[in-house]
Write a protein that holds these residues in place. Structure first.
Motif, PDB file in Angstrom:
ATOM      1  N   MET A   1     -32.576 -20.091  43.350  1.00 40.11           N
ATOM      2  CA  MET A   1     -33.011 -21.288  44.086  1.00 40.11           C
ATOM      3  C   MET A   1     -32.013 -22.413  43.838  1.00 40.11           C
ATOM      4  O   MET A   1     -31.605 -22.647  42.699  1.00 40.11           O
ATOM      5  N   PHE A   2     -31.596 -23.097  44.899  1.00 36.32           N
ATOM      6  CA  PHE A   2     -30.607 -24.157  44.751  1.00 36.32           C
ATOM      7  C   PHE A   2     -31.257 -25.424  44.191  1.00 36.32           C
ATOM      8  O   PHE A   2     -32.438 -25.676  44.376  1.00 36.32           O
ATOM      9  N   PRO A   3     -30.448 -26.236  43.507  1.00 35.95           N
ATOM     10  CA  PRO A   3     -31.015 -27.440  42.888  1.00 35.95           C
ATOM     11  C   PRO A   3     -31.087 -28.600  43.861  1.00 35.95           C
ATOM     12  O   PRO A   3     -30.400 -28.640  44.882  1.00 35.95           O
ATOM     13  N   GLY A   4     -31.928 -29.586  43.521  1.00 33.07           N
ATOM     14  CA  GLY A   4     -31.905 -30.873  44.206  1.00 33.07           C
ATOM     15  C   GLY A   4     -32.344 -30.845  45.657  1.00 33.07           C
ATOM     16  O   GLY A   4     -33.067 -29.971  46.108  1.00 33.07           O
ATOM     17  N   GLU A   5     -31.856 -31.851  46.390  1.00 30.01           N
ATOM     18  CA  GLU A   5     -32.259 -32.059  47.778  1.00 30.01           C
ATOM     19  C   GLU A   5     -31.187 -31.565  48.737  1.00 30.01           C
ATOM     20  O   GLU A   5     -29.992 -31.629  48.451  1.00 30.01           O
ATOM     21  N   VAL A   6     -31.633 -31.061  49.882  1.00 28.84           N
ATOM     22  CA  VAL A   6     -30.733 -30.659  50.957  1.00 28.84           C
ATOM     23  C   VAL A   6     -30.901 -31.661  52.093  1.00 28.84           C
ATOM     24  O   VAL A   6     -32.024 -31.976  52.506  1.00 28.84           O
ATOM     25  N   GLY A  82     -22.698 -35.941  41.946  1.00 32.13           N
ATOM     26  CA  GLY A  82     -23.831 -35.040  42.134  1.00 32.13           C
ATOM     27  C   GLY A  82     -24.065 -34.649  43.578  1.00 32.13           C
ATOM     28  O   GLY A  82     -25.167 -34.265  43.946  1.00 32.13           O
ATOM     29  N   THR A  83     -23.019 -34.750  44.411  1.00 33.58           N
ATOM     30  CA  THR A  83     -23.156 -34.466  45.840  1.00 33.58           C
ATOM     31  C   THR A  83     -22.115 -33.445  46.270  1.00 33.58           C
ATOM     32  O   THR A  83     -20.949 -33.541  45.881  1.00 33.58           O
ATOM     33  N   VAL A  84     -22.535 -32.467  47.065  1.00 38.08           N
ATOM     34  CA  VAL A  84     -21.594 -31.493  47.615  1.00 38.08           C
ATOM     35  C   VAL A  84     -21.771 -31.420  49.123  1.00 38.08           C
ATOM     36  O   VAL A  84     -22.863 -31.663  49.650  1.00 38.08           O
ATOM     37  N   LEU A  85     -20.675 -31.081  49.801  1.00 39.61           N
ATOM     38  CA  LEU A  85     -20.690 -30.858  51.249  1.00 39.61           C
ATOM     39  C   LEU A  85     -20.545 -29.365  51.487  1.00 39.61           C
ATOM     40  O   LEU A  85     -19.523 -28.765  51.131  1.00 39.61           O
ATOM     41  N   ALA A 205     -28.177 -19.844  52.509  1.00 40.81           N
ATOM     42  CA  ALA A 205     -26.897 -19.234  52.157  1.00 40.81           C
ATOM     43  C   ALA A 205     -25.790 -20.282  52.044  1.00 40.81           C
ATOM     44  O   ALA A 205     -24.947 -20.230  51.137  1.00 40.81           O
ATOM     45  N   ARG A 206     -25.772 -21.252  52.978  1.00 46.40           N
ATOM     46  CA  ARG A 206     -24.745 -22.288  52.929  1.00 46.40           C
ATOM     47  C   ARG A 206     -24.886 -23.154  51.669  1.00 46.40           C
ATOM     48  O   ARG A 206     -23.902 -23.503  51.021  1.00 46.40           O
ATOM     49  N   VAL A 207     -26.120 -23.517  51.350  1.00 46.45           N
ATOM     50  CA  VAL A 207     -26.361 -24.368  50.177  1.00 46.45           C
ATOM     51  C   VAL A 207     -26.017 -23.622  48.891  1.00 46.45           C
ATOM     52  O   VAL A 207     -25.360 -24.161  47.988  1.00 46.45           O
ATOM     53  N   HIS A 208     -26.432 -22.377  48.814  1.00 46.15           N
ATOM     54  CA  HIS A 208     -26.152 -21.575  47.624  1.00 46.15           C
ATOM     55  C   HIS A 208     -24.645 -21.446  47.405  1.00 46.15           C
ATOM     56  O   HIS A 208     -24.141 -21.612  46.283  1.00 46.15           O
ATOM     57  N   ALA A 209     -23.893 -21.160  48.481  1.00 46.30           N
ATOM     58  CA  ALA A 209     -22.439 -21.019  48.361  1.00 46.30           C
ATOM     59  C   ALA A 209     -21.786 -22.336  47.940  1.00 46.30           C
ATOM     60  O   ALA A 209     -20.823 -22.336  47.160  1.00 46.30           O
ATOM     61  N   ALA A 210     -22.302 -23.456  48.461  1.00 49.19           N
ATOM     62  CA  ALA A 210     -21.721 -24.760  48.110  1.00 49.19           C
ATOM     63  C   ALA A 210     -21.875 -25.058  46.621  1.00 49.19           C
ATOM     64  O   ALA A 210     -20.937 -25.517  45.963  1.00 49.19           O
ATOM     65  N   ARG A 213     -19.526 -22.792  44.512  1.00 50.50           N
ATOM     66  CA  ARG A 213     -18.148 -23.274  44.489  1.00 50.50           C
ATOM     67  C   ARG A 213     -17.998 -24.486  43.563  1.00 50.50           C
ATOM     68  O   ARG A 213     -17.004 -24.643  42.869  1.00 50.50           O
ATOM     69  N   HIS A 214     -19.012 -25.348  43.602  1.00 46.84           N
ATOM     70  CA  HIS A 214     -18.961 -26.548  42.753  1.00 46.84           C
ATOM     71  C   HIS A 214     -19.004 -26.171  41.286  1.00 46.84           C
ATOM     72  O   HIS A 214     -18.249 -26.717  40.460  1.00 46.84           O
ATOM     73  N   GLU A 215     -19.872 -25.236  40.921  1.00 51.22           N
ATOM     74  CA  GLU A 215     -20.029 -24.865  39.519  1.00 51.22           C
ATOM     75  C   GLU A 215     -18.834 -24.076  39.003  1.00 51.22           C
ATOM     76  O   GLU A 215     -18.404 -24.250  37.865  1.00 51.22           O
ATOM     77  N   SER A 216     -18.266 -23.191  39.828  1.00 52.69           N
ATOM     78  CA  SER A 216     -17.187 -22.329  39.358  1.00 52.69           C
ATOM     79  C   SER A 216     -15.806 -22.948  39.519  1.00 52.69           C
ATOM     80  O   SER A 216     -14.901 -22.666  38.729  1.00 52.69           O
TER      81      SER A 216
END
Length: 313
Positions: A1-6, A82-85, A205-210, A213-216
């Motif tokens: 499960m992805f964190p935070g808000e989408v 704390g923001t990703v695109l 899927a898009r949120v999980h991939a984002a 990438r941010h974490e790795s």
């Protein structure tokens, strides 16, 4: 499960996000770009959680991605941390696949009228290319295009199909917006393009991939987003009629009053030409007001290049 808000951001394909309200989870707000996106993300970050922004283009609005990146660059360093695109919801290749899948549910003796809100001339032209691919690899004899708010509009599109001898026409949306049925005696709706469960799956899927990438890699997606519209539109045309656009391909000369216009996406966003309204607000190429402080260039941070996604997710 992805964190935070989408936060989903919509453009002309979704009428500024309004056409997505029945397809997205109620917990996922969908806003237009510019100030509303800035305020929504700032508000979410003020509550302390991370935020992932997903541009909800289906592949015909790369400027939406670049606009979102420019807006997020205006956030404070703390909020940007704390923001990703995410990558855009879909690409033109995805759109062809989704349309072909939708077309399999339409009887072969009916015509297909591929519809979408009109955009710029290049986005509109691409819709004709997409429709041709749907016809090429499908079983329908007639596949025409109609532009909501453009030419030909859906009513004209139905008339063209009828003139080609088709008795029934199915309106197949290539956007989140679905048109009104112009001639119920001879045509019927064929949308939405994707049902809500499919939209939820792709978005996840898009949120999980984002976040992966941010974490790795420490990649927040902004550099990539800024270059999304690099090859879109007239900004780099050198054909007839390309007037009033000074490219300055060589190094700046002493005394030049204009900064050089370079094609290097690492140092310059070629589609931001500093248009201003009388009140001094900056306006993005897609017409959104950009928050004060959004930079017009992003220098020294080349985009991280990822392999293209061929899967429908």
């Amino acid at each position: 499960m992805f964190p935070g808000e989408v936060v989903a951001v919509g453009g002309h394909e979704s009428d500024g996000g309004r056409a997505l309200r029945g397809l997205l989870d109620p917990r996922v707000p969908c806003v237009p770009g510019g100030r509303e996106l800035f305020r929504r993300v700032s508000s979410a970050r003020a509550r302390g959680g991370p935020v992932c922004v997903v541009p909800m283009t289906l592949g015909r609005d790369p400027e939406l991605v670049a606009d979102a990146a420019r807006t997020l660059l205006a956030l404070s360093p703390e909020d940007r941390a704390g923001t990703v695109l995410a990558e855009p919801f879909g690409t033109a290749d995805h759109l062809v696949g989704w349309l072909r899948a939708a077309a399999t549910g339409v009887a072969g003796d009916k015509a297909l009228l591929v519809t979408a809100p009109t955009g710029d001339p290049f986005a509109d032209a691409d819709l004709f290319r997409i429709a041709r691919l749907v016809r090429q690899y499908g079983r329908h004899r007639t596949v025409e295009v109609a532009l909501i708010g453009g030419d030909p509009d859906p009513a004209e599109g139905v008339r063209r199909c009828r003139a080609l001898g088709e008795r029934r026409v199915v309106l197949l949306p290539a956007a989140w917006v679905t048109p009104d049925v112009p001639d119920p005696a001879h045509c019927e709706p064929g949308g939405p393009l994707l049902p809500a469960p499919a939209v939820a799956g792709v978005l996840d899927a898009r949120v999980h991939a984002a976040w992966e990438r941010h974490e790795s890699l420490g990649d927040d997606g902004l550099s990539r987003g800024l270059s999304a519209a690099h090859d879109h539109g007239l900004a780099h045309s050198h054909g007839p009629g390309d007037h009033g656009h000074d490219h300055h391909h060589g190094p700046a000369r002493p005394g030049d009053s204009h900064a050089p216009h370079t094609h290097d996406p690492h140092t310059h966003d070629p589609h931001t030409h500093d248009p201003h309204e009388p009140d001094g607000e900056v306006v993005s190429p897609s017409g959104h007001r950009v928050p004060d402080g959004v930079p017009h260039t992003h220098r020294g941070a080349g985009p991280y290049v990822l392999p293209s996604h061929r899967s429908l997710r």
